[in-house]
Design a protein around this motif. Sequence first.
Motif, PDB file in Angstrom:
ATOM      1  N   GLN A 172       0.836  -1.182   0.000  1.00 37.04           N
ATOM      2  CA  GLN A 172       0.000   0.000   0.000  1.00 37.04           C
ATOM      3  C   GLN A 172       0.879   1.244   0.000  1.00 37.04           C
ATOM      4  N   THR A 173       0.295   2.367  -0.410  1.00 36.57           N
ATOM      5  CA  THR A 173       0.998   3.640  -0.293  1.00 36.57           C
ATOM      6  C   THR A 173       0.366   4.428   0.842  1.00 36.57           C
ATOM      7  N   ARG A 174       1.217   5.056   1.621  1.00 36.69           N
ATOM      8  CA  ARG A 174       0.738   5.858   2.744  1.00 36.69           C
ATOM      9  C   ARG A 174       1.417   7.214   2.730  1.00 36.69           C
ATOM     10  N   ARG A 175       0.725   8.216   3.240  1.00 37.13           N
ATOM     11  CA  ARG A 175       1.260   9.569   3.270  1.00 37.13           C
ATOM     12  C   ARG A 175       2.576   9.594   4.036  1.00 37.13           C
ATOM     13  N   PHE A 176       3.552  10.310   3.497  1.00 39.24           N
ATOM     14  CA  PHE A 176       4.831  10.430   4.188  1.00 39.24           C
ATOM     15  C   PHE A 176       4.688  11.500   5.260  1.00 39.24           C
ATOM     16  N   GLU A 177       4.715  11.074   6.509  1.00 39.71           N
ATOM     17  CA  GLU A 177       4.554  11.981   7.627  1.00 39.71           C
ATOM     18  C   GLU A 177       5.913  12.389   8.179  1.00 39.71           C
ATOM     19  N   ARG A 178       5.889  13.368   9.042  1.00 38.52           N
ATOM     20  CA  ARG A 178       7.124  13.957   9.550  1.00 38.52           C
ATOM     21  C   ARG A 178       8.041  12.938  10.211  1.00 38.52           C
ATOM     22  N   LYS A 179       7.438  11.959  10.926  1.00 38.22           N
ATOM     23  CA  LYS A 179       8.240  10.993  11.671  1.00 38.22           C
ATOM     24  C   LYS A 179       8.530   9.728  10.862  1.00 38.22           C
ATOM     25  N   SER A 180       8.114   9.700   9.610  1.00 38.69           N
ATOM     26  CA  SER A 180       8.368   8.519   8.795  1.00 38.69           C
ATOM     27  C   SER A 180       9.869   8.342   8.576  1.00 38.69           C
ATOM     28  N   GLU A 181      10.286   7.096   8.504  1.00 37.99           N
ATOM     29  CA  GLU A 181      11.708   6.803   8.389  1.00 37.99           C
ATOM     30  C   GLU A 181      12.149   6.647   6.933  1.00 37.99           C
ATOM     31  N   ILE A 182      13.407   6.986   6.703  1.00 38.94           N
ATOM     32  CA  ILE A 182      14.065   6.702   5.436  1.00 38.94           C
ATOM     33  C   ILE A 182      15.055   5.573   5.719  1.00 38.94           C
ATOM     34  N   ALA A 183      14.980   4.510   4.947  1.00 39.56           N
ATOM     35  CA  ALA A 183      15.868   3.376   5.190  1.00 39.56           C
ATOM     36  C   ALA A 183      16.190   2.693   3.873  1.00 39.56           C
ATOM     37  N   PRO A 184      17.370   2.095   3.764  1.00 44.02           N
ATOM     38  CA  PRO A 184      17.732   1.374   2.535  1.00 44.02           C
ATOM     39  C   PRO A 184      16.796   0.202   2.300  1.00 44.02           C
ATOM     40  N   GLY A 185      16.498  -0.054   1.009  1.00 43.21           N
ATOM     41  CA  GLY A 185      15.609  -1.148   0.660  1.00 43.21           C
ATOM     42  C   GLY A 185      14.149  -0.750   0.632  1.00 43.21           C
ATOM     43  N   ARG A 186      13.832   0.506   0.940  1.00 44.86           N
ATOM     44  CA  ARG A 186      12.441   0.948   0.965  1.00 44.86           C
ATOM     45  C   ARG A 186      12.114   1.800  -0.266  1.00 44.86           C
ATOM     46  N   PHE A 187      10.824   1.821  -0.589  1.00 44.70           N
ATOM     47  CA  PHE A 187      10.342   2.546  -1.760  1.00 44.70           C
ATOM     48  C   PHE A 187       9.484   3.733  -1.331  1.00 44.70           C
ATOM     49  N   TYR A 188       9.561   4.789  -2.133  1.00 44.39           N
ATOM     50  CA  TYR A 188       8.781   6.005  -1.878  1.00 44.39           C
ATOM     51  C   TYR A 188       8.251   6.521  -3.210  1.00 44.39           C
ATOM     52  N   ILE A 189       7.332   7.467  -3.145  1.00 41.45           N
ATOM     53  CA  ILE A 189       6.829   8.130  -4.355  1.00 41.45           C
ATOM     54  C   ILE A 189       7.081   9.616  -4.191  1.00 41.45           C
ATOM     55  N   LEU A 190       7.864  10.185  -5.099  1.00 40.79           N
ATOM     56  CA  LEU A 190       8.229  11.591  -5.053  1.00 40.79           C
ATOM     57  C   LEU A 190       8.051  12.199  -6.428  1.00 40.79           C
ATOM     58  N   GLY A 191       7.265  13.248  -6.502  1.00 41.66           N
ATOM     59  CA  GLY A 191       7.034  13.893  -7.787  1.00 41.66           C
ATOM     60  C   GLY A 191       6.410  12.961  -8.808  1.00 41.66           C
ATOM     61  N   GLY A 192       5.586  12.029  -8.338  1.00 42.06           N
ATOM     62  CA  GLY A 192       4.913  11.101  -9.234  1.00 42.06           C
ATOM     63  C   GLY A 192       5.779   9.939  -9.688  1.00 42.06           C
ATOM     64  N   GLN A 193       7.012   9.837  -9.185  1.00 45.66           N
ATOM     65  CA  GLN A 193       7.910   8.754  -9.572  1.00 45.66           C
ATOM     66  C   GLN A 193       8.254   7.892  -8.361  1.00 45.66           C
ATOM     67  N   LYS A 194       8.397   6.600  -8.596  1.00 46.82           N
ATOM     68  CA  LYS A 194       8.831   5.716  -7.521  1.00 46.82           C
ATOM     69  C   LYS A 194      10.331   5.929  -7.286  1.00 46.82           C
ATOM     70  N   ALA A 195      10.705   5.958  -6.026  1.00 47.64           N
ATOM     71  CA  ALA A 195      12.105   6.152  -5.642  1.00 47.64           C
ATOM     72  C   ALA A 195      12.515   5.017  -4.721  1.00 47.64           C
ATOM     73  N   TYR A 196      13.672   4.429  -5.007  1.00 44.87           N
ATOM     74  CA  TYR A 196      14.180   3.301  -4.229  1.00 44.87           C
ATOM     75  C   TYR A 196      15.492   3.692  -3.570  1.00 44.87           C
ATOM     76  N   VAL A 197      15.563   3.568  -2.246  1.00 43.28           N
ATOM     77  CA  VAL A 197      16.791   3.875  -1.521  1.00 43.28           C
ATOM     78  C   VAL A 197      17.702   2.649  -1.603  1.00 43.28           C
ATOM     79  N   ALA A 198      18.691   2.728  -2.473  1.00 41.03           N
ATOM     80  CA  ALA A 198      19.564   1.577  -2.714  1.00 41.03           C
ATOM     81  C   ALA A 198      20.597   1.406  -1.616  1.00 41.03           C
TER      82      ALA A 198
END
Length: 405
Positions: A172-198
Amino acid sequence: MAKGFTDEDDALLAELGVQAEAKKESSRTPREERIIAGFEEIQRFVEQHGRAPQHGEDRDIFERLYAVRLDRLRELADCRAVIEPLDHQGLLTGAQPAPLGVPEDINDDELLAQLGVDDTTPGGIAELRHVRSAADKRAAEEIANRQRCEDFDNFKPLFEQVQKELGAGLRQTRRFERKSEIAPGRFYILGGQKAYVATMEQPTVNEHGNIDARLRVIFDNGTESNLLMRSLQKALQQDPAGRRIVELSAGPLFSDQNEEGDEASGIVYVLRSKSDHPAVAAHRDVLHKIGVTGGDIARRLANAKLDPTFLMAEVEVVATYELFNINRTRLENLIHRIFGPARLDIEIKDRFGQPVIPREWFLVPLFVIDEAIEKIRDGTITGYVYDPKSARLVQRESGHTNIGG
């Protein structure tokens, strides 16, 4: 004798080495006092920074305020007359800036409003409404500064798999909130594009005491960017459509025993084929069909020998797991994703001679299936993948997403 003091007071002050002077009555008007106070603030800025305040969106809001104020003091003759005797830094004789078109009677509050600052907000003058800070601009530049990803072929299957899992309801996609974590191996959506933290470099503490780290972020359009973690967080927070892509928490999906109030949803069944097909016979002990049904299993299997889904042969039930209050389709998709790397590649002809490729048969030992269902039950399955070479469930490596399933 100083005004307001007695002779005894003067004598005592003299013994203490204090010379009392009569307070001079000020001859300045309130407006002149404000002009001097404002100019003294500018002088303190010059003392601290060694230069006159300057204009520009990348400047601190106080500096921008002082710069505009200094321009007005230079332009207005009556103001110059008041502060010239105090101008030991030569500020009034500095280079004249281009006219700003600021009204002569504007006050600081109105000026702040024009600069995008509302002094009535809880944060007061330090909070910007429409003016981007230097940090915001740097974050935006980092996001925009992308380059071609030379090894995108290694990441393309990850994006394709995530899209499939989103379509199947496994993510599922969920709103990125202030306390959300950034971690390797996770996916995000930014500017309409999927982003993968390698990858993520070793975290450090920045000058503000916050933890930060340099990331390698891959985008689904074949570009990449080396971002700071906080820059990515800020961009996701400011993007109205910024999202994080998460796996559904399996939780206690089902139990061998239902509790009061539970409604039965169906059964997970594991079958073994009796087919004499060479590919089946050679692996009969580890070849299993895993499915989910909401009906009677016996009825479901009644015509197995006429159904290419069952390899056009009789089958035997080797294990069942009753489940409650669960989405059967979602659970089946989850199980098939786990064992995807071990899916049997076989083509069967149906009773009309048409080729069919069954998708629910897997080369997996029964004890591994049982282990997977236990991990689905306790919600830990998302940390594991099936390794066909060792025929067991293994923990995912940090920063790695399973491509095969």
